[in-house]
Design an enzyme around this catalytic site. Structure first.
Site, PDB file in Angstrom:
ATOM      1  N   TYR A 136     -22.728  48.802 -62.685  1.00 35.25           N
ATOM      2  CA  TYR A 136     -24.114  49.229 -62.475  1.00 35.25           C
ATOM      3  C   TYR A 136     -24.714  49.741 -63.782  1.00 35.25           C
ATOM      4  O   TYR A 136     -24.137  50.609 -64.437  1.00 35.25           O
ATOM      5  CB  TYR A 136     -24.177  50.330 -61.421  1.00 35.25           C
ATOM      6  CG  TYR A 136     -23.621  49.932 -60.074  1.00 35.25           C
ATOM      7  CD1 TYR A 136     -24.394  49.223 -59.167  1.00 35.25           C
ATOM      8  CD2 TYR A 136     -22.311  50.263 -59.713  1.00 35.25           C
ATOM      9  CE1 TYR A 136     -23.875  48.845 -57.934  1.00 35.25           C
ATOM     10  CE2 TYR A 136     -21.795  49.899 -58.480  1.00 35.25           C
ATOM     11  CZ  TYR A 136     -22.577  49.184 -57.591  1.00 35.25           C
ATOM     12  OH  TYR A 136     -22.060  48.819 -56.375  1.00 35.25           O
ATOM     13  N   LYS A 137     -25.890  49.211 -64.126  1.00 37.86           N
ATOM     14  CA  LYS A 137     -26.645  49.728 -65.265  1.00 37.86           C
ATOM     15  C   LYS A 137     -27.728  50.655 -64.733  1.00 37.86           C
ATOM     16  O   LYS A 137     -28.529  50.261 -63.878  1.00 37.86           O
ATOM     17  CB  LYS A 137     -27.304  48.588 -66.047  1.00 37.86           C
ATOM     18  CG  LYS A 137     -26.355  47.752 -66.877  1.00 37.86           C
ATOM     19  CD  LYS A 137     -27.102  46.666 -67.632  1.00 37.86           C
ATOM     20  CE  LYS A 137     -28.042  47.215 -68.678  1.00 37.86           C
ATOM     21  NZ  LYS A 137     -28.726  46.144 -69.449  1.00 37.86           N
ATOM     22  N   VAL A 138     -27.754  51.876 -65.256  1.00 40.10           N
ATOM     23  CA  VAL A 138     -28.705  52.868 -64.765  1.00 40.10           C
ATOM     24  C   VAL A 138     -29.429  53.505 -65.954  1.00 40.10           C
ATOM     25  O   VAL A 138     -28.776  54.029 -66.861  1.00 40.10           O
ATOM     26  CB  VAL A 138     -27.999  53.967 -63.950  1.00 40.10           C
ATOM     27  CG1 VAL A 138     -29.028  54.932 -63.369  1.00 40.10           C
ATOM     28  CG2 VAL A 138     -27.148  53.351 -62.841  1.00 40.10           C
ATOM     29  N   ILE A 147     -25.350  44.784 -63.934  1.00 37.07           N
ATOM     30  CA  ILE A 147     -26.607  44.600 -63.204  1.00 37.07           C
ATOM     31  C   ILE A 147     -27.397  45.900 -63.249  1.00 37.07           C
ATOM     32  O   ILE A 147     -26.904  46.957 -62.835  1.00 37.07           O
ATOM     33  CB  ILE A 147     -26.355  44.204 -61.740  1.00 37.07           C
ATOM     34  CG1 ILE A 147     -25.518  42.913 -61.672  1.00 37.07           C
ATOM     35  CG2 ILE A 147     -27.679  44.019 -61.007  1.00 37.07           C
ATOM     36  CD1 ILE A 147     -25.109  42.526 -60.266  1.00 37.07           C
ATOM     37  N   LEU A 205     -30.136  48.602 -62.162  1.00 37.10           N
ATOM     38  CA  LEU A 205     -30.874  49.053 -60.992  1.00 37.10           C
ATOM     39  C   LEU A 205     -32.342  49.237 -61.355  1.00 37.10           C
ATOM     40  O   LEU A 205     -32.674  49.648 -62.467  1.00 37.10           O
ATOM     41  CB  LEU A 205     -30.305  50.371 -60.474  1.00 37.10           C
ATOM     42  CG  LEU A 205     -28.819  50.362 -60.087  1.00 37.10           C
ATOM     43  CD1 LEU A 205     -28.442  51.700 -59.466  1.00 37.10           C
ATOM     44  CD2 LEU A 205     -28.491  49.231 -59.123  1.00 37.10           C
TER      45      LEU A 205
END
Length: 220
Positions: A85-87, A56, A58
């Site tokens: 988390y994809k940042v 997912i 951010l």
């Protein structure tokens, strides 16, 4: 080596369960927007179908915006280790990565929107578990060679004995996927259309049809 599905389409998510090659599903805001559903409601439906990981991304352009979104995604994840988390690897993104890892060192992070070797190195230094070079966008937007970039980053990862893994993204053809793996990508995330392109070969189909014809002859 694994494949990931780059889609938020529920039918696609269901379909990959039939195949052994997929380890999970990657999403981004653009992919989710195509589904015309509330973000977390749709992600909940996806999570119920996925056997592997769910990535997912951010959102937010400022530190506070992205930090707030991290807190929302964290609340949604509720300690589910399938959530990654994809940042984006930007100044703000790198600050957020520090917060995510300080909150829980076991939080998994994919550094995304990577166009350069420098970005990839910064993602590794920050402790990203995965990095996502944008293969076709490197060609289109940077007029650069993504294979050379992937090869350099893979060499660095191997030399430093890092656990970070390259998940190449942004593909427009099966040939690009092939080249990314040969350049050193650990995995690729692709659309269902490109997966079908990887699988289908007209010559193979003709051979199988002939085998079936010959088999029917042999059993009279």
């Amino acid at each position: 080596m694994f494949l990931y599905l780059d889609s938020a389409n529920l039918n696609d998510v269901k379909e990959i369960r039939k195949y052994p090659s997929f380890k999970g599903v990657t999403t981004n805001p653009t992919i989710l927007a195509r589904e015309a559903n509330e973000r977390f409601l749709h992600l909940k439906e996806m999570l119920a179908l996925i056997e592997g990981d769910l990535f997912i991304q951010l959102v937010g352009t400022t530190f506070q915006e992205m930090k707030t979104d991290f807190e929302l995604v964290e609340q949604f994840a509720n300690n589910n280790k399938k959530i990654i988390y994809k940042v984006p690897i930007t100044d703000v993104g790198l600050q957020i990565i520090k917060i995510i890892k300080e909150k829980d060192k076991n939080n998994k992070i994919l550094g995304t929107t990577i166009y350069t070797v420098q970005q990839a190195l910064l993602a590794c230094f920050a402790g990203c578990d995965y990095i996502a070079p944008y293969y076709n966008r490197i060609i289109k937007n940077k007029q650069d060679d993504p294979n050379q970039m992937i090869a350099k980053v893979r060499k660095f990862i191997d030399q430093q004995n890092l656990s970070c893994r390259i998940i190449a993204a942004s593909f427009k053809s099966a040939t690009q996927v092939e080249e990314a793996y040969l350049a050193g990508a650990h995995s690729c995330t692709i659309s269902m259309e490109i997966y079908k392109e990887l699988v289908y070969d007209e010559t193979v189909e003709k051979d199988i049809q002939q085998f079936e014809i010959d088999h029917q002859k042999s059993i009279g």
